[in-house]
Write a protein that holds these residues in place. Structure first.
Motif, PDB file in Angstrom:
ATOM      1  N   UNK A   1       2.429   9.015  -6.469  1.00 12.61           N
ATOM      2  CA  UNK A   1       2.896  10.382  -6.246  1.00 12.61           C
ATOM      3  C   UNK A   1       4.058  10.709  -7.188  1.00 12.61           C
ATOM      4  N   UNK A   2       4.904   9.729  -7.443  1.00 11.59           N
ATOM      5  CA  UNK A   2       6.053   9.944  -8.339  1.00 11.59           C
ATOM      6  C   UNK A   2       5.596  10.132  -9.784  1.00 11.59           C
ATOM      7  N   UNK A   3       4.669   9.294 -10.233  1.00 15.61           N
ATOM      8  CA  UNK A   3       4.236   9.454 -11.630  1.00 15.61           C
ATOM      9  C   UNK A   3       3.402  10.731 -11.784  1.00 15.61           C
TER      10      UNK A   3
ATOM     11  N   UNK B   1       1.147   4.119  -3.153  1.00 20.35           N
ATOM     12  CA  UNK B   1       0.937   5.570  -3.018  1.00 20.35           C
ATOM     13  C   UNK B   1       2.202   6.343  -3.422  1.00 20.35           C
ATOM     14  N   UNK B   2       3.365   5.824  -3.038  1.00 21.72           N
ATOM     15  CA  UNK B   2       4.615   6.506  -3.415  1.00 21.72           C
ATOM     16  C   UNK B   2       4.771   6.528  -4.929  1.00 21.72           C
TER      17      UNK B   2
ATOM     18  N   UNK C   1       0.843  -1.204   0.000  1.00 22.79           N
ATOM     19  CA  UNK C   1       0.000   0.000   0.000  1.00 22.79           C
ATOM     20  C   UNK C   1       0.875   1.249   0.000  1.00 22.79           C
ATOM     21  N   UNK C   2       1.893   1.251   0.840  1.00 25.02           N
ATOM     22  CA  UNK C   2       2.802   2.403   0.895  1.00 25.02           C
ATOM     23  C   UNK C   2       3.492   2.618  -0.444  1.00 25.02           C
TER      24      UNK C   2
END
Lengths: 149, 190
Positions: B59-61, B55-56, B51-52
């Motif tokens: 956020x990066x894309x 989300x990371x 899950x982490x």
């Protein structure tokens, strides 16, 4: 785009986090809080706020984003179990063009039920021609690869 | 398995747990899909680590979209379940590039609740969230095998699973309740 510099004095959500403005807080950990939206899309609509002020999600450091992710998952799960939601939407808007209304980055977690009258999360579906697809793919992939280097 | 998202594709990004690719049916020009590599139908079926990372990666894309195609904003969206608009039975984060004139609006009419209703909901969510985090995430890692899992001892979990706290006798009814919850969850998967 919202103001990028920390503005805890003017930001209403920073004041909510510090307790200067009251809210209905349902979740808190070291890095974020979850409060009930006072104007909910559905009853039980939660806003997850990083305690540190960030205008947009790309400014949120990885460790905070990981805490937000876990909070979102736990709150989604709690809505399903405690409020009998059938599904949930988790939503971030970065920039006014994306529908962002507050200067403090937040994650919406919205409990959903069949025929609840919310339709905006059903996305329109378009087709790209091969040429446009390849151009777009190359532009995004190149930038992503540069970032990951 | 005939899952659309499990098919091999040209990727924009990948790490050990997640992958991102261009949507086949983009809502906007610059619409990416971020998925866990291991098939999982809904968010609750993901372990915390994945899950982490999901989300990371989203956020990066999202940042890469802002930087590469100069869009004016992005949305990061999870439609977790059919009623929420999920149409592929593999949990995903949709990352949309946004422009002022793209004709998409994420808007809803706010529902008016009484203070009493709000207080009740606050209490219900608080109580649920105050419960110790159960290891159900790991239990439903492979939801298709739920029926088999019933007969398995409760110890087969993933590497990060902690030993069950309850004694076996105590754990049984709890697991049964968990099972019926999971069965209910599986019905809402498209």
């Amino acid at each position: 785009m919202p103001d990028e510099k920390p503005n805890t004095e003017q930001c209403i959500f920073c004041q909510i986090i510090s307790g200067k403005v009251s809210s209905r807080k349902v979740y808190e950990d070291e890095r974020c809080v979850g409060i009930l939206d006072i104007n909910p899309a559905n009853p039980g609509h939660v806003l997850i706020l990083p305690k540190a002020h960030h205008g947009l999600s790309p400014m949120v450091p990885d460790d905070e984003m990981m805490a937000l992710a876990i909070a979102a998952k736990r709150i989604s799960f709690a809505q399903i179990r405690a409020l009998n939601a059938q599904s949930t939407n988790i939503f971030i808007a970065n920039g006014a063009a994306a529908g962002q209304k507050a200067p403090h980055m937040m994650i919406h977690v919205i409990p959903r039920k069949e025929k609840d009258g919310i339709s905006c999360f059903t996305l329109p579906k378009n087709k790209l021609n091969t040429e446009d697809y390849e151009k777009l793919y190359k532009a995004i992939k190149t930038r992503m690869d540069e970032r990951m280097r | 398995m005939s899952c659309e998202y499990c098919k091999p594709r040209k990727l924009i990004y990948e790490d050990d747990k997640t992958a991102a690719f261009m949507s086949d049916e983009p809502a906007t020009i610059g619409h990416l899909v971020v998925i866990p590599k291991n098939h999982a139908p809904i968010l609750e079926a993901l372990d915390d680590g994945t899950t982490e990372k999901l989300f990371l990666a989203a956020n990066k894309v999202s940042l890469a979209l802002l930087e590469s195609i100069k869009c004016e904003g992005t949305n990061i969206i999870i439609n977790n379940g059919i009623e929420a608009g999920q149409d592929v039975p593999h949990i995903s984060i949709q990352v949309l590039s946004r422009r002022n004139d793209d004709g998409i609006f994420f808007e809803w009419a706010g529902k008016k609740l009484t203070e009493e209703q709000m207080a009740t909901i606050e209490l219900q969510l608080k109580e649920e969230l105050a419960k110790p985090v159960a290891k159900k995430e790991e239990l439903i890692k492979e939801p298709k095998q739920d029926s088999k899992q019933e007969s398995k001892p409760s110890a087969d979990k993933t590497s990060d699973a902690k030993p069950a706290e309850a004694k076996p006798e105590d754990a049984k009814p709890k697991e049964a309740a968990e099972e019926s919850y999971l069965t209910r969850q599986l019905r809402r998967i498209p």
